[in-house]
Design a protein around this motif. Structure first.
Motif, mmCIF file in Angstrom:
data_model
loop_
_atom_site.group_PDB
_atom_site.id
_atom_site.type_symbol
_atom_site.label_atom_id
_atom_site.label_comp_id
_atom_site.label_asym_id
_atom_site.label_seq_id
_atom_site.Cartn_x
_atom_site.Cartn_y
_atom_site.Cartn_z
ATOM 1 N N ILE A 1 37.669 -99.003 -43.050
ATOM 2 C CA ILE A 1 37.337 -99.152 -41.630
ATOM 3 C C ILE A 1 35.824 -99.225 -41.479
ATOM 4 O O ILE A 1 35.103 -98.419 -42.061
ATOM 5 C CB ILE A 1 37.876 -97.953 -40.825
ATOM 6 N N ASN A 2 35.345 -100.161 -40.671
ATOM 7 C CA ASN A 2 33.923 -100.195 -40.327
ATOM 8 C C ASN A 2 33.681 -99.479 -38.997
ATOM 9 O O ASN A 2 32.998 -98.473 -38.953
ATOM 10 C CB ASN A 2 33.405 -101.633 -40.262
ATOM 11 N N HIS A 3 34.244 -100.017 -37.919
ATOM 12 C CA HIS A 3 34.015 -99.445 -36.585
ATOM 13 C C HIS A 3 35.344 -99.085 -35.934
ATOM 14 O O HIS A 3 36.349 -99.769 -36.131
ATOM 15 C CB HIS A 3 33.278 -100.441 -35.682
ATOM 16 N N MET A 4 35.305 -98.007 -35.124
ATOM 17 C CA MET A 4 36.474 -97.619 -34.336
ATOM 18 C C MET A 4 36.059 -97.387 -32.889
ATOM 19 O O MET A 4 34.885 -97.191 -32.596
ATOM 20 C CB MET A 4 37.110 -96.341 -34.904
ATOM 21 N N PHE A 5 37.036 -97.420 -32.000
ATOM 22 C CA PHE A 5 36.764 -97.196 -30.575
ATOM 23 C C PHE A 5 36.674 -95.689 -30.326
ATOM 24 O O PHE A 5 37.477 -94.907 -30.849
ATOM 25 C CB PHE A 5 37.864 -97.807 -29.712
ATOM 26 N N VAL A 6 35.680 -95.275 -29.529
ATOM 27 C CA VAL A 6 35.507 -93.870 -29.166
ATOM 28 C C VAL A 6 35.308 -93.765 -27.656
ATOM 29 O O VAL A 6 34.937 -94.743 -26.991
ATOM 30 C CB VAL A 6 34.310 -93.219 -29.896
ATOM 31 N N VAL A 7 35.543 -92.572 -27.136
ATOM 32 C CA VAL A 7 35.266 -92.285 -25.719
ATOM 33 C C VAL A 7 34.531 -90.956 -25.632
ATOM 34 O O VAL A 7 34.634 -90.103 -26.525
ATOM 35 C CB VAL A 7 36.548 -92.221 -24.861
ATOM 36 N N HIS A 8 33.789 -90.786 -24.551
ATOM 37 C CA HIS A 8 33.098 -89.517 -24.325
ATOM 38 C C HIS A 8 34.141 -88.429 -24.082
ATOM 39 O O HIS A 8 35.143 -88.641 -23.398
ATOM 40 C CB HIS A 8 32.161 -89.637 -23.115
ATOM 41 N N ALA A 9 33.897 -87.249 -24.664
ATOM 42 C CA ALA A 9 34.857 -86.146 -24.572
ATOM 43 C C ALA A 9 35.141 -85.748 -23.129
ATOM 44 O O ALA A 9 36.277 -85.397 -22.780
ATOM 45 C CB ALA A 9 34.339 -84.946 -25.361
ATOM 46 N N GLU A 10 34.121 -85.798 -22.257
ATOM 47 C CA GLU A 10 34.313 -85.420 -20.854
ATOM 48 C C GLU A 10 35.254 -86.379 -20.137
ATOM 49 O O GLU A 10 36.044 -85.980 -19.294
ATOM 50 C CB GLU A 10 32.962 -85.368 -20.135
ATOM 51 N N LEU A 11 35.155 -87.677 -20.498
ATOM 52 C CA LEU A 11 36.055 -88.669 -19.901
ATOM 53 C C LEU A 11 37.497 -88.340 -20.267
ATOM 54 O O LEU A 11 38.392 -88.355 -19.410
ATOM 55 C CB LEU A 11 35.689 -90.069 -20.387
ATOM 56 N N SER A 12 37.728 -88.020 -21.532
ATOM 57 C CA SER A 12 39.078 -87.722 -21.989
ATOM 58 C C SER A 12 39.617 -86.445 -21.335
ATOM 59 O O SER A 12 40.800 -86.356 -20.996
ATOM 60 C CB SER A 12 39.083 -87.582 -23.506
ATOM 61 N N LYS A 13 38.719 -85.494 -21.135
ATOM 62 C CA LYS A 13 39.110 -84.213 -20.541
ATOM 63 C C LYS A 13 39.437 -84.355 -19.059
ATOM 64 O O LYS A 13 40.438 -83.813 -18.571
ATOM 65 C CB LYS A 13 37.963 -83.218 -20.734
ATOM 66 N N LYS A 14 38.583 -85.108 -18.345
ATOM 67 C CA LYS A 14 38.721 -85.190 -16.882
ATOM 68 C C LYS A 14 39.594 -86.354 -16.415
ATOM 69 O O LYS A 14 40.134 -86.315 -15.313
ATOM 70 C CB LYS A 14 37.333 -85.306 -16.245
ATOM 71 N N ASN A 15 39.699 -87.391 -17.235
ATOM 72 C CA ASN A 15 40.456 -88.571 -16.810
ATOM 73 C C ASN A 15 41.255 -89.143 -17.972
ATOM 74 O O ASN A 15 40.990 -90.250 -18.452
ATOM 75 C CB ASN A 15 39.493 -89.623 -16.248
ATOM 76 N N PRO A 16 42.256 -88.388 -18.431
ATOM 77 C CA PRO A 16 43.048 -88.853 -19.577
ATOM 78 C C PRO A 16 43.747 -90.184 -19.334
ATOM 79 O O PRO A 16 43.946 -90.959 -20.275
ATOM 80 C CB PRO A 16 44.053 -87.723 -19.808
ATOM 81 N N PHE B 1 40.147 -86.199 -33.191
ATOM 82 C CA PHE B 1 40.882 -86.589 -31.991
ATOM 83 C C PHE B 1 41.030 -85.370 -31.074
ATOM 84 O O PHE B 1 40.844 -84.240 -31.512
ATOM 85 C CB PHE B 1 42.272 -87.122 -32.374
ATOM 86 N N ASP B 2 41.370 -85.604 -29.808
ATOM 87 C CA ASP B 2 41.714 -84.489 -28.934
ATOM 88 C C ASP B 2 43.195 -84.614 -28.560
ATOM 89 O O ASP B 2 43.902 -85.493 -29.076
ATOM 90 C CB ASP B 2 40.795 -84.416 -27.709
ATOM 91 N N ASP B 3 43.673 -83.772 -27.661
ATOM 92 C CA ASP B 3 45.096 -83.780 -27.310
ATOM 93 C C ASP B 3 45.535 -85.104 -26.697
ATOM 94 O O ASP B 3 46.692 -85.487 -26.816
ATOM 95 C CB ASP B 3 45.403 -82.640 -26.330
ATOM 96 N N VAL B 4 44.598 -85.782 -26.039
ATOM 97 C CA VAL B 4 44.925 -87.073 -25.409
ATOM 98 C C VAL B 4 44.962 -88.176 -26.464
ATOM 99 O O VAL B 4 45.953 -88.886 -26.612
ATOM 100 C CB VAL B 4 43.898 -87.434 -24.304
ATOM 101 N N THR B 5 43.893 -88.305 -27.227
ATOM 102 C CA THR B 5 43.795 -89.445 -28.146
ATOM 103 C C THR B 5 44.701 -89.313 -29.371
ATOM 104 O O THR B 5 45.116 -90.313 -29.940
ATOM 105 C CB THR B 5 42.329 -89.678 -28.594
ATOM 106 N N ALA B 6 45.019 -88.072 -29.757
ATOM 107 C CA ALA B 6 45.923 -87.873 -30.909
ATOM 108 C C ALA B 6 47.329 -88.356 -30.602
ATOM 109 O O ALA B 6 48.096 -88.673 -31.528
ATOM 110 C CB ALA B 6 45.958 -86.399 -31.300
ATOM 111 N N ASN B 7 47.671 -88.408 -29.332
ATOM 112 C CA ASN B 7 49.031 -88.795 -28.955
ATOM 113 C C ASN B 7 49.143 -90.247 -28.484
ATOM 114 O O ASN B 7 50.221 -90.655 -28.032
ATOM 115 C CB ASN B 7 49.549 -87.849 -27.858
ATOM 116 N N LEU B 8 48.071 -91.001 -28.603
ATOM 117 C CA LEU B 8 48.135 -92.397 -28.216
ATOM 118 C C LEU B 8 48.996 -93.180 -29.213
ATOM 119 O O LEU B 8 48.916 -92.961 -30.409
ATOM 120 C CB LEU B 8 46.727 -92.995 -28.159
ATOM 121 N N GLY B 9 49.787 -94.084 -28.678
ATOM 122 C CA GLY B 9 50.607 -94.914 -29.563
ATOM 123 C C GLY B 9 51.881 -94.228 -29.997
ATOM 124 O O GLY B 9 52.605 -94.739 -30.821
#
Length: 291
Positions: free
Chosen positions: A209-224, A283-291
């Motif tokens: 893998i070269n690049h992966m998609f990431v999001v700011h932790a606050e975004l995931s926490k406040k707006n899953p 990952f967090d609780d939101v992103t670990a469960n994607l897909g």
């Protein structure tokens, strides 16, 4: 009203449908305000929290996580490829094998470059090279302010051209991705690199893998829901992609677990991260469960 997110994302086959408007969302609007090339935005992302979402090199993300930066991983590779061909040398100065670079100077843009992580790991684990016996000649520092290169790295003078230095024999070899000179004198340090990569994939079943998609932790926490929407967009955009290699990093956390674990293991081995990370903590609780 859609949430607008400052996004750093380059043009890839797998993201084209997101960027040209074929894949959209009523929940989020991605404002592609990052620089071109996108990797010029990585430093601002991890040092200044400049973007809400986007791509990061896997090495940069591992360092960011190790140093406590507030980003979480989506199980969505944006780019990846085999890396066996990314170490080259000039045959005019002698036919060398991987072990021959021990005690020599080898050029690389930055020690922490993702291509460099993978090709160095291949040189160590497939070819038996002692990486500590190589002097790595670099042009720049890493993206994380907290990080310092290993002691066997030396900085080249500003303005140095690594491909040119390799061609002139001033460097025994160079770790280069797309910058490898199209010159008949250039050979791959890994012999028969393309077949070596095929053999490696047959054994490991991993596309680096070269690049992966990431999001700011606050975004995931406040707006899953916004994070789930981004993942949906990435997934749909991948499904519409044309010209993607038949063998490409998959989507999904478990599908990428082995490849991410290998990146962690090699980053620790090469003194790029200060401690061992687990795949799950990326990952967090939101992103670990994607897909």
């Amino acid at each position: 009203m859609a949430l607008t997110l400052k996004t750093n994302l380059a043009d890839y086959a797998v993201t084209k449908a997101m960027k040209d408007g074929r894949v959209t969302s009523d929940v989020v609007t991605l404002d592609y305000c990052g620089p071109t090339p996108a990797h010029n935005g990585f430093k601002a992302m991890v040092r200044e929290n400049k973007f809400d979402a986007g791509e990061l090199a896997i090495v940069t993300f591992l360092q960011a996580k190790a140093y406590g930066k507030p980003y979480v991983l989506l199980p969505a590779p944006i780019s990846g490829r085999f890396q066996h061909h990314c170490a080259g040398f000039n045959i005019d100065f002698g036919d060398i094998r991987p072990k021959d670079i021990e005690g020599k100077r080898v050029g690389v843009r930055t020690y922490t470059q993702t291509t460099a992580l993978w090709i160095r790991g291949i040189l160590r684990h497939e070819c038996g090279v002692d990486l500590d016996k190589v002097t790595w000649m670099t042009l720049g520092d890493g993206h994380l302010a907290e990080y310092h290169d290993p002691v066997n790295c030396e900085r080249l003078p500003a303005g140095s051209n690594i491909p040119e230095m390799m061609l002139k024999g001033e460097l025994a070899a160079a770790l280069l991705g797309e910058d490898m000179p199209k010159d008949p004198r250039v050979r791959t340090l890994v012999p028969d690199a393309m077949n070596a990569a095929k053999d490696w994939f047959a054994r490991e079943n991993v596309v680096p893998i070269n690049h992966m998609f990431v999001v700011h932790a606050e975004l995931s926490k406040k707006n899953p829901e916004a994070v789930r929407e981004i993942y949906r967009m990435v997934k749909e955009s991948r499904a519409l992609a044309e010209g993607v290699p038949a063998i490409f990093p998959p989507i999904g956390m478990e599908a990428n677990r082995k490849g991410i674990q290998l990146a962690i293991d090699w980053a620790l081995d090469q003194k790029i991260i200060p401690r061992r990370l687990s795949v799950d903590e990326l990952f967090d609780d939101v992103t670990a469960n994607l897909g």
